[in-house]
Design an enzyme around this catalytic site. Sequence first.
Site, PDB file in Angstrom:
ATOM      1  N   GLU A   1      -0.969  -8.199   5.305  1.00 53.92           N
ATOM      2  CA  GLU A   1      -0.646  -8.520   6.708  1.00 53.92           C
ATOM      3  C   GLU A   1      -1.888  -8.507   7.601  1.00 53.92           C
ATOM      4  O   GLU A   1      -1.816  -8.916   8.749  1.00 53.92           O
ATOM      5  CB  GLU A   1       0.425  -7.546   7.226  1.00 53.92           C
ATOM      6  CG  GLU A   1      -0.055  -6.161   7.647  1.00 53.92           C
ATOM      7  CD  GLU A   1      -0.406  -5.237   6.478  1.00 53.92           C
ATOM      8  OE1 GLU A   1      -0.389  -5.682   5.315  1.00 53.92           O
ATOM      9  OE2 GLU A   1      -0.732  -4.061   6.748  1.00 53.92           O
TER      10      GLU A   1
ATOM     11  N   CYS B   1       0.832  -1.209   0.000  1.00 52.71           N
ATOM     12  CA  CYS B   1       0.000   0.000   0.000  1.00 52.71           C
ATOM     13  C   CYS B   1       0.875   1.271   0.000  1.00 52.71           C
ATOM     14  O   CYS B   1       1.545   1.525  -0.984  1.00 52.71           O
ATOM     15  CB  CYS B   1      -0.994  -0.046   1.152  1.00 52.71           C
ATOM     16  SG  CYS B   1      -2.410   1.001   0.843  1.00 52.71           S
TER      17      CYS B   1
ATOM     18  N   HIS C   1      -3.262  -4.717   1.820  1.00 52.02           N
ATOM     19  CA  HIS C   1      -2.608  -5.036   3.098  1.00 52.02           C
ATOM     20  C   HIS C   1      -2.646  -6.550   3.315  1.00 52.02           C
ATOM     21  O   HIS C   1      -3.577  -7.052   3.957  1.00 52.02           O
ATOM     22  CB  HIS C   1      -3.352  -4.349   4.246  1.00 52.02           C
ATOM     23  CG  HIS C   1      -3.115  -2.885   4.347  1.00 52.02           C
ATOM     24  ND1 HIS C   1      -2.241  -2.326   5.241  1.00 52.02           N
ATOM     25  CD2 HIS C   1      -3.634  -1.853   3.644  1.00 52.02           C
ATOM     26  CE1 HIS C   1      -2.233  -1.012   5.100  1.00 52.02           C
ATOM     27  NE2 HIS C   1      -3.075  -0.698   4.135  1.00 52.02           N
TER      28      HIS C   1
END
Length: 194
Positions: free
Chosen positions: A172, A79, A170
């Site tokens: 994660e 991002c 994202h």
Amino acid sequence: MINIGVLALQGAVREHVKALQAPDVQVTVVKKVEQLHDIDGLVFPGGESTTMRRLINLYGFYEPLKAFAEKNRPIFGTCAGAILMANEIVGQMEPHLSVMDMTVERNAFGRQRESFEANLAMDQIGEDVEAVFIRAPIINKVGPSVNVLASYDGDIVAAQQGPFLACSFHPELTDDHRMHQFFVKMVREQAIHA
Ligand code: GLN
């Protein structure tokens, strides 16, 4: 053992540390320039690219990060992190670190789609990869040496150029850590040849 750093100036750091966990991986939270000497690969987290850039300059990270990339040490930008890596940003005179041959457009999904989730078919990574988009950029142009790994609604959202990996979303923030595993593999391979 390989050592992967997560640049911890701003943004979603902790989740990356968790997603990178593997038996042969040590993860370093990078807050000081000197730590760049000890790591084999680096993650640029999401957050706010303009703030991150300001902190990169403030803490003297700009030249050391350029040198890290010039040594072909792997970097994974997510991002805002991907925005830092692009060599062109729509509507901006200057890029940031300019390590990948791609043009990005910030906040490209507009207000209606500020944040959403999607399942992506990703080249080399797998099917149904869970992706969380938050005020995400799109990659709207890539150079000839960049491989597109995923698109969403016709827009490029993940790409790789040699040791550099970038995505608009994202990875994660979900339990699907396949993109991190892919990056860990890139770092392992590069560390063998270094
Ligand atoms: N909109 C942010 C930027 O332009 C990126 C958002 C994010 O990293 N989730 O830097």
